[in-house]
Design an enzyme around this catalytic site. Structure first.
Site, short mmCIF file in Angstrom:
data_model
loop_
_atom_site.label_atom_id
_atom_site.label_comp_id
_atom_site.label_asym_id
_atom_site.label_seq_id
_atom_site.Cartn_x
_atom_site.Cartn_y
_atom_site.Cartn_z
N CYS A 188 -12.85 13.87 -1.40
CA CYS A 188 -13.23 12.31 -0.82
C CYS A 188 -13.29 12.60 0.60
O CYS A 188 -14.02 11.39 1.16
CB CYS A 188 -12.23 11.22 -1.42
SG CYS A 188 -12.01 11.00 -2.98
N HIS A 210 -11.63 5.31 3.65
CA HIS A 210 -12.32 5.83 2.86
C HIS A 210 -11.02 4.46 2.03
O HIS A 210 -10.55 4.49 1.41
CB HIS A 210 -11.46 7.12 1.93
CG HIS A 210 -11.13 7.71 0.48
ND1 HIS A 210 -12.29 6.66 -0.36
CD2 HIS A 210 -10.27 7.76 0.28
CE1 HIS A 210 -12.31 7.28 -1.99
NE2 HIS A 210 -11.10 8.18 -1.00
N ASN A 232 -12.62 4.10 -6.54
CA ASN A 232 -12.53 5.47 -5.22
C ASN A 232 -13.59 6.00 -6.66
O ASN A 232 -13.89 6.79 -6.96
CB ASN A 232 -10.91 6.24 -5.43
CG ASN A 232 -10.97 7.76 -4.31
OD1 ASN A 232 -11.86 7.54 -4.39
ND2 ASN A 232 -9.79 8.08 -4.78
N1 ACO Z 1 -0.97 1.52 -15.77
C1 ACO Z 1 0.48 1.46 -16.08
N2 ACO Z 1 1.36 2.03 -14.98
C2 ACO Z 1 0.36 3.09 -14.82
C3 ACO Z 1 0.03 3.54 -14.60
C4 ACO Z 1 -1.17 2.66 -15.18
N3 ACO Z 1 -2.69 2.74 -15.08
N4 ACO Z 1 -0.44 4.59 -14.60
C5 ACO Z 1 0.99 5.19 -13.82
N5 ACO Z 1 1.90 3.86 -14.78
C6 ACO Z 1 2.76 4.02 -14.09
C7 ACO Z 1 3.85 5.24 -13.99
O1 ACO Z 1 3.59 5.86 -15.77
C8 ACO Z 1 5.29 5.34 -13.83
O2 ACO Z 1 5.46 4.84 -14.81
P1 ACO Z 1 7.26 5.15 -14.76
O3 ACO Z 1 8.17 4.91 -13.54
O4 ACO Z 1 7.84 4.94 -16.11
O5 ACO Z 1 7.50 7.31 -14.50
C9 ACO Z 1 4.69 3.49 -12.97
O6 ACO Z 1 3.53 3.29 -13.56
C10 ACO Z 1 4.93 3.95 -11.38
O7 ACO Z 1 4.00 5.52 -10.91
P2 ACO Z 1 4.01 5.96 -9.69
O8 ACO Z 1 3.91 6.68 -9.30
O9 ACO Z 1 5.47 4.83 -8.76
O10 ACO Z 1 2.92 4.41 -9.10
P3 ACO Z 1 2.52 4.11 -8.00
O11 ACO Z 1 3.24 3.02 -6.40
O12 ACO Z 1 3.03 5.53 -6.79
O13 ACO Z 1 1.15 4.16 -7.69
C11 ACO Z 1 -0.81 5.61 -7.69
C12 ACO Z 1 0.44 5.13 -8.29
C13 ACO Z 1 -1.89 4.00 -7.71
C14 ACO Z 1 -1.70 6.42 -7.86
C15 ACO Z 1 -0.78 5.68 -6.04
O14 ACO Z 1 0.32 7.08 -5.89
C16 ACO Z 1 -1.93 6.30 -5.53
O15 ACO Z 1 -2.68 5.93 -5.06
N6 ACO Z 1 -1.67 7.46 -5.07
C17 ACO Z 1 -3.30 7.84 -4.35
C18 ACO Z 1 -4.25 8.24 -4.53
C19 ACO Z 1 -5.44 8.52 -4.42
O16 ACO Z 1 -5.64 8.09 -3.25
N7 ACO Z 1 -5.92 9.64 -4.68
C20 ACO Z 1 -7.10 9.51 -3.95
C21 ACO Z 1 -8.35 10.45 -4.65
S1 ACO Z 1 -8.70 11.31 -3.64
C22 ACO Z 1 -10.21 12.74 -4.47
O17 ACO Z 1 -10.02 13.21 -3.56
C23 ACO Z 1 -10.68 12.10 -5.67
#
Ligand code: ACO
Length: 312
Positions: free
Chosen positions: A112, A237, A267
């Protein structure tokens, strides 16, 4: 003489996949996706449209917007982690599709942050007088490496392309400062698996992103000899609205001075920053002589930020 953006354009696929569409495919909800990520929908490319096609659509328009032709391009850089195939590079495919001269062409793998890496590489060739016009493309077809059974990642990504022609610009416009970096020890948090799908430890990536987006933004402002209040627009980003908001707060910028397209496109990795710039230009939010800060982070781990004074 600074290198700056002479022309920029985007391409996004026609097919819109909403959160409600995803509710039907996996155990998720529109409410969860919106509140945790800010994403409402994303574009997904058809099977017949590969990464090099999206790169071509955006690049052709960017060259036109720069009032140039493919003949004028002296180098082609394509930032992507989803090439049509490992080789030949998307950049070589693009050289052929555009009918460009037989110039230097290569892909850049920095996830990214790839568009930042591409722009900074272009700047080196332009400011040393080696090349005049460098085409930089950020393009991803993440849908082909998305595990559609993994709700942790499938809801986050989208396909698209952004392309810019960089060249010499006038006065004090153009790239004022930059920062690029990497930390391979964090590679384990975000990678393509042996099954060729994205694995992500969302919480770890989140923590890294919040820290790095803020730090890199502040660093490029200082390196440019500017103060936070000199920044007219932040183009982060587009990974997650909460991460973007943390960078905005670190710069004390009001909400209207931050680009937000994540709700429309999800994203799109290397494409997200150029796509966002195009949208802000269309809405008249970026104008000549505005100072904009672009900042990205991604798998690698990588990061990159640029402070740029807009205009040719
Ligand atoms: N729908 C419903 N529930 C979900 C989903 C979904 N799509 N995905 C995860 N959950 C659940 C999880 O299983 C978890 O359940 P549990 O508590 O029973 O285990 C719960 O939601 C909470 O999960 P968290 O990890 O605490 O959620 P968080 O608030 O951290 O959000 C997220 C998750 C959105 C992925 C966040 O961590 C994030 O944005 N991380 C960065 C991602 C990112 O920026 N990636 C960039 C990639 S860049 C590249 O190079 C491609």
């Amino acid at each position: 003489m600074n290198a700056g953006i002479l022309g920029i354009a985007k391409y996004v696929p026609e097919t819109v996949v909403t959160n409600v569409d995803l509710e039907k495919r996996m155990d998720t909800s529109d409410e969860w996706i919106r509140t945790r990520t800010g994403i409402e929908q994303r574009r997904i490319a058809e099977k017949s449209i590969d990464t090099s096609d999206m790169a071509y659509f955006a690049a052709k328009q960017a060259i036109e917007n720069a009032n140039l032709t493919a003949e004028d391009i002296d180098m082609i850089l394509v930032a992507t982690v989803t090439p049509d195939q490992p080789f030949p590079s998307v950049a070589c495919m693009l050289q052929d599709k555009l009918g460009a001269k037989k110039v230097a062409a290569m892909d850049i793998s920095a996830a990214c942050a790839g568009f930042m890496y591409g722009m900074v590489t272009a700047k080196q060739f332009i400011e040393t007088g080696t090349y005049k016009h460098v085409l930089v493309v950020g393009v991803e077809k993440l849908s082909k490496i998305t595990d559609w059974n993994d709700r942790n990642t499938a809801v986050l990504f989208g396909d698209g392309a952004g392309a810019a022609v960089l060249g010499p610009v006038s006065g004090d416009r153009g790239i004022l400062s930059f920062e690029l970096g990497s930390d391979g020890s964090g590679g384990k948090h975000l990678y393509q698996t042996e099954e060729d799908v994205i694995f992500m430890n969302g919480r770890e990536v989140f923590k890294f992103a919040v820290r790095q987006m803020g730090e890199s933004s502040v660093n490029v402002i200082e390196k440019a000899g500017l103060k936070k209040e000199d920044v007219d627009f932040l183009v982060p980003h587009q990974a997650n609205i909460r991460i973007m908001e943390s960078a905005r707060e670190r710069l004390n910028l009001p909400i209207e001075k931050m680009s937000k397209t994540v709700h429309k496109y999800g994203n799109t990795s290397a494409a997200s920053i150029p796509i966002s710039i195009v949208e802000e230009l269309e809405e008249g939010k970026i104008n000549d002589d505005d100072v904009i800060v672009m900042v990205g982070f991604g798998g690698g781990l990588t990061w990159g930020a640029i402070a740029l004074r807009w205009g040719r």
